[in-house]
Design a protein around this motif. Structure first.
Motif, PDB file in Angstrom:
ATOM      1  N   MET A 109       0.969  -1.088  -0.066  1.00 12.06           N
ATOM      2  CA  MET A 109       0.115  -0.024  -0.073  1.00 12.06           C
ATOM      3  C   MET A 109       0.893   1.240   0.031  1.00 12.06           C
ATOM      4  N   ILE A 110       0.506   2.213  -0.971  1.00 15.60           N
ATOM      5  CA  ILE A 110       1.073   3.706  -0.596  1.00 15.60           C
ATOM      6  C   ILE A 110       0.549   4.464   0.405  1.00 15.60           C
TER       7      ILE A 110
ATOM      8  N   SER B 230      -3.963  10.998   6.215  1.00 15.57           N
ATOM      9  CA  SER B 230      -4.856  11.673   6.607  1.00 15.57           C
ATOM     10  C   SER B 230      -6.334  11.292   6.056  1.00 15.57           C
TER      11      SER B 230
ATOM     12  N   PRO C 105      -4.901  18.700   4.694  1.00 15.39           N
ATOM     13  CA  PRO C 105      -3.670  17.787   5.105  1.00 15.39           C
ATOM     14  C   PRO C 105      -3.397  16.727   4.032  1.00 15.39           C
TER      15      PRO C 105
ATOM     16  N   ALA D  62      -1.733  12.153  -3.437  1.00 16.24           N
ATOM     17  CA  ALA D  62      -3.059  11.688  -2.872  1.00 16.24           C
ATOM     18  C   ALA D  62      -4.346  12.549  -3.424  1.00 16.24           C
ATOM     19  N   SER D  63      -4.001  13.906  -3.858  1.00 21.56           N
ATOM     20  CA  SER D  63      -5.189  14.536  -4.018  1.00 21.56           C
ATOM     21  C   SER D  63      -6.001  14.214  -5.207  1.00 21.56           C
TER      22      SER D  63
ATOM     23  N   GLN E  57      -9.309  11.149  -4.250  1.00 18.74           N
ATOM     24  CA  GLN E  57     -10.629  11.356  -3.995  1.00 18.74           C
ATOM     25  C   GLN E  57     -10.865  12.677  -4.733  1.00 18.74           C
TER      26      GLN E  57
ATOM     27  N   GLY F 155     -11.548  18.357  -2.378  1.00 22.54           N
ATOM     28  CA  GLY F 155     -12.387  19.537  -2.597  1.00 22.54           C
ATOM     29  C   GLY F 155     -13.011  20.380  -1.295  1.00 22.54           C
ATOM     30  N   ALA F 156     -12.861  21.533  -1.564  1.00 23.53           N
ATOM     31  CA  ALA F 156     -13.284  22.274  -0.494  1.00 23.53           C
ATOM     32  C   ALA F 156     -13.952  23.650  -0.780  1.00 23.53           C
TER      33      ALA F 156
ATOM     34  N   PRO G 261      -5.353  17.590  13.558  1.00 22.35           N
ATOM     35  CA  PRO G 261      -4.946  16.368  13.955  1.00 22.35           C
ATOM     36  C   PRO G 261      -3.990  16.251  14.661  1.00 22.35           C
TER      37      PRO G 261
ATOM     38  N   GLY H  60     -10.740  14.238   8.997  1.00 21.47           N
ATOM     39  CA  GLY H  60     -11.540  14.893   8.425  1.00 21.47           C
ATOM     40  C   GLY H  60     -13.060  14.362   8.335  1.00 21.47           C
TER      41      GLY H  60
HETATM   42  P1  FAD Z   1      -3.470   9.068   2.625  1.00 17.07           P
HETATM   43  O1  FAD Z   1      -4.454   9.223   3.499  1.00 17.07           O
HETATM   44  O2  FAD Z   1      -1.976   8.527   2.746  1.00 17.07           O
HETATM   45  O3  FAD Z   1      -3.967   7.812   1.586  1.00 17.07           O
HETATM   46  C1  FAD Z   1      -5.326   8.072   1.051  1.00 17.07           C
HETATM   47  C2  FAD Z   1      -5.522   6.946  -0.212  1.00 17.07           C
HETATM   48  O4  FAD Z   1      -4.726   7.301  -1.234  1.00 17.07           O
HETATM   49  C3  FAD Z   1      -4.981   5.542   0.335  1.00 17.07           C
HETATM   50  O5  FAD Z   1      -5.777   4.718  -0.308  1.00 17.07           O
HETATM   51  C4  FAD Z   1      -3.717   5.873  -0.400  1.00 17.07           C
HETATM   52  O6  FAD Z   1      -3.139   4.166  -0.764  1.00 17.07           O
HETATM   53  C5  FAD Z   1      -3.822   6.510  -1.477  1.00 17.07           C
HETATM   54  N1  FAD Z   1      -2.492   7.021  -1.982  1.00 17.07           N
HETATM   55  C6  FAD Z   1      -1.983   8.100  -1.343  1.00 17.07           C
HETATM   56  N2  FAD Z   1      -0.991   8.715  -1.802  1.00 17.07           N
HETATM   57  C7  FAD Z   1      -0.751   7.740  -3.189  1.00 17.07           C
HETATM   58  C8  FAD Z   1      -0.032   7.874  -4.226  1.00 17.07           C
HETATM   59  N3  FAD Z   1       1.025   8.582  -4.505  1.00 17.07           N
HETATM   60  N4  FAD Z   1      -0.259   6.769  -5.470  1.00 17.07           N
HETATM   61  C9  FAD Z   1      -1.392   5.978  -5.143  1.00 17.07           C
HETATM   62  N5  FAD Z   1      -2.259   5.973  -4.320  1.00 17.07           N
HETATM   63  C10 FAD Z   1      -1.945   6.834  -3.125  1.00 17.07           C
HETATM   64  N6  FAD Z   1     -10.095  16.154   2.269  1.00 17.07           N
HETATM   65  C11 FAD Z   1     -10.848  16.881   1.023  1.00 17.07           C
HETATM   66  O7  FAD Z   1     -11.139  16.375   0.001  1.00 17.07           O
HETATM   67  N7  FAD Z   1     -11.364  18.233   1.481  1.00 17.07           N
HETATM   68  C12 FAD Z   1     -11.248  18.568   2.779  1.00 17.07           C
HETATM   69  O8  FAD Z   1     -11.482  19.639   2.927  1.00 17.07           O
HETATM   70  C13 FAD Z   1     -10.691  17.597   3.696  1.00 17.07           C
HETATM   71  N8  FAD Z   1     -10.405  18.040   4.714  1.00 17.07           N
HETATM   72  C14 FAD Z   1      -9.801  17.461   5.901  1.00 17.07           C
HETATM   73  C15 FAD Z   1      -9.647  17.934   7.123  1.00 17.07           C
HETATM   74  C16 FAD Z   1      -8.716  17.230   7.921  1.00 17.07           C
HETATM   75  C17 FAD Z   1      -8.460  17.848   9.377  1.00 17.07           C
HETATM   76  C18 FAD Z   1      -8.251  15.834   7.725  1.00 17.07           C
HETATM   77  C19 FAD Z   1      -7.532  15.100   8.852  1.00 17.07           C
HETATM   78  C20 FAD Z   1      -8.627  15.333   6.392  1.00 17.07           C
HETATM   79  C21 FAD Z   1      -9.243  16.248   5.609  1.00 17.07           C
HETATM   80  N9  FAD Z   1      -9.406  15.619   4.192  1.00 17.07           N
HETATM   81  C22 FAD Z   1     -10.085  16.499   3.233  1.00 17.07           C
HETATM   82  C23 FAD Z   1      -9.183  14.416   3.796  1.00 17.07           C
HETATM   83  C24 FAD Z   1      -7.415  14.186   3.411  1.00 17.07           C
HETATM   84  O9  FAD Z   1      -6.908  15.327   3.750  1.00 17.07           O
HETATM   85  C25 FAD Z   1      -7.351  14.097   1.911  1.00 17.07           C
HETATM   86  O10 FAD Z   1      -8.159  12.937   1.148  1.00 17.07           O
HETATM   87  C26 FAD Z   1      -6.026  14.051   1.334  1.00 17.07           C
HETATM   88  O11 FAD Z   1      -5.836  13.901   0.144  1.00 17.07           O
HETATM   89  C27 FAD Z   1      -5.245  12.714   1.669  1.00 17.07           C
HETATM   90  O12 FAD Z   1      -3.799  12.766   1.536  1.00 17.07           O
HETATM   91  P2  FAD Z   1      -2.909  11.827   2.049  1.00 17.07           P
HETATM   92  O13 FAD Z   1      -1.443  12.105   1.593  1.00 17.07           O
HETATM   93  O14 FAD Z   1      -2.939  12.003   3.737  1.00 17.07           O
HETATM   94  O15 FAD Z   1      -3.464  10.343   1.731  1.00 17.07           O
END
Ligand code: FAD
Ligand code: EPU
Length: 343
Positions: free
Chosen positions: A46-47, A52, A114, A119-120, A123, A126-127, A228, A235
């Protein structure tokens, strides 16, 4: 890539779950993937970005690769746009601030989310009225099975609300290495969503700018979302449900206060936070908002956010989420879909 064994993931997930990964590596650049042997072919991999959007419910019996591919580069420009490529391991918010400092517009409303750039697209973050897809140009990703790098465009990614092809047909197939955005040289401001205008007024801004919008978004987010670092969370735990207009019309008769987001099609988006606030655990309390059992809770300022007060396990948070969904289903007939990835 150095492979470590039995590594605690607590520093690498914002829910602060104390779980271990059997194998753990850091990915500093794409070339490190080329000669890499998987520790065991039978184990999952897993990556991880900033962790977050993940809830670990148990130790991970596999190989976690933490993406730390860095670098931001302006690769092209024309009269209207600048094309900016960022390594998947760049911190998203720092990248937003970097773009704002150069007056490149388009992601200021996505301030303070975060996680990583890589990872953007997963999913389609969006916000405040903006989604990644609005400025996304392309990405490069490593296909885990074919062991080659491909370029994917916006239409390849099939972006939707908190959704993309990486959560469906391409699930677990690609490692995103970098993302290129097409940002505006001359900003188009998005201030109609939520409390942005009120916040800008409060800030007494004379001239609108992307910097001011970013600061307004930071202020609003800081007032309602838990940090966090202080309180484990990921989130919004659930997505805001989309329901048919017909179902909405009958709900609004019963619950005239039910809020909704403006919609352009036959579906109506309902804030899940409102639904959760207006349901309860059935123990006499009328709301989940502020509910706490041991160290697992529903945040007191924002019912859509589940929190770890310290020593909650992933299973406890997960169980709470199941109870919340069941009570929303019972009262409103609406199924909540999780936004957070359960591992
Ligand atoms: P991770 O949690 O590390 O991974 C998420 C998923 O993506 C996992 O399945 C992982 O395997 C996969 N992944 C990660 N990186 C890669 C890569 N390079 N290649 C392939 N797969 C990958 N999200 C929003 O959309 N809008 C918001 O306003 C928002 N607000 C938040 C506020 C808080 C306080 C928190 C804690 C979270 C929030 N989020 C929000 C959710 C989160 O921040 C996003 O989903 C963010 O893009 C996750 O990034 P990450 O690097 O932490 O991913
Ligand atoms: N509400 C309540 N009670 C609550 C929380 C919310 O009644 O406890 C109602 C209110 O009517 C409020 C409305 O819900 O006006 C919307 O609340 P908020 O502005 O906090 O937004 P949200 O719909 O809960 C969504 C995203 C957030 C994003 C914000 C701002 C989802 C699942 N969540 O939250 O994204 O930051 O809008 O655009 O779409 C995330 O995905 O992790 C995330 C934080």
């Amino acid at each position: 890539m150095k492979i470590q064994e039995n590594i605690s993931l607590k520093p690498y997930n914002t829910f602060q779950m104390e779980v271990k990964s059997r194998y753990f590596s850091v990915l500093p650049d794409a070339s490190a993937l080329e000669d890499q042997e998987i520790p065991s072919q039978n184990l999952p991999m897993m990556i991880l970005g900033g962790g977050s959007n993940i809830l670990f419910t148990k130790d991970y019996n596999g190989w976690i690769i933490r993406n730390e591919i860095k670098g931001i580069e302006e690769i092209n420009e024309d009269n209207k746009y600048v094309y900016v490529k960022a390594g998947a391991g760049e911190n998203w918010h720092r990248f937003v601030l970097y773009c704002i400092s150069r007056n490149w517009a388009g992601i200021e409303n996505l301030s303070l989310i975060p996680g990583t750039v890589g990872a953007s697209p997963i999913q389609n973050i969006g916000a405040y009225g903006v989604e990644l897809k609005d400025v996304f140009y392309c990405l490069e990703a490593y296909h885990r099975h074919d062991r080659k790098i491909v370029t994917l465009t916006s239409s390849d990614c099939e972006f939707g609300y908190r959704d993309s092809i990486f959560k469906k047909n391409f699930k677990d197939q690609f490692i995103i290495l970098n993302v290129t955005l097409r940002l505006y040289k001359h900003p188009v401001f998005h201030v109609d969503y939520g409390a942005i205008k009120q916040e800008l007024e409060k800030m007494k801004i004379d001239e609108l700018s992307i910097h001011a919008i970013s600061q307004a978004v930071i202020n609003i987010r800081s007032s309602k979302l838990p940090d966090p670092e202080q309180l484990g969370n990921a989130g919004s735990f659930f997505k805001n449900p989309l329901i048919q207009k017909l179902q909405y019309n009958s709900l609004i008769e019963k619950f005239p206060e039910l809020p909704s987001y403006p919609s352009k099609n036959e579906f109506v988006k309902i804030p899940a936070g409102w639904l959760i606030e207006h349901c309860g655990p059935g123990d006499g309390s009328a709301t989940w908002k502020g509910f706490r059992r041991a160290d697992a809770g529903c945040y007191s300022q924002q019912a859509l956010v589940l929190v770890n007060y310290g020593k909650a396990t992933g299973s406890e948070i997960f169980r709470l989420s199941e109870e919340i969904s069941a009570s929303v289903k019972k009262k409103f007939g609406i199924n909540l879909e999780r936004e957070v990835n359960i591992v």
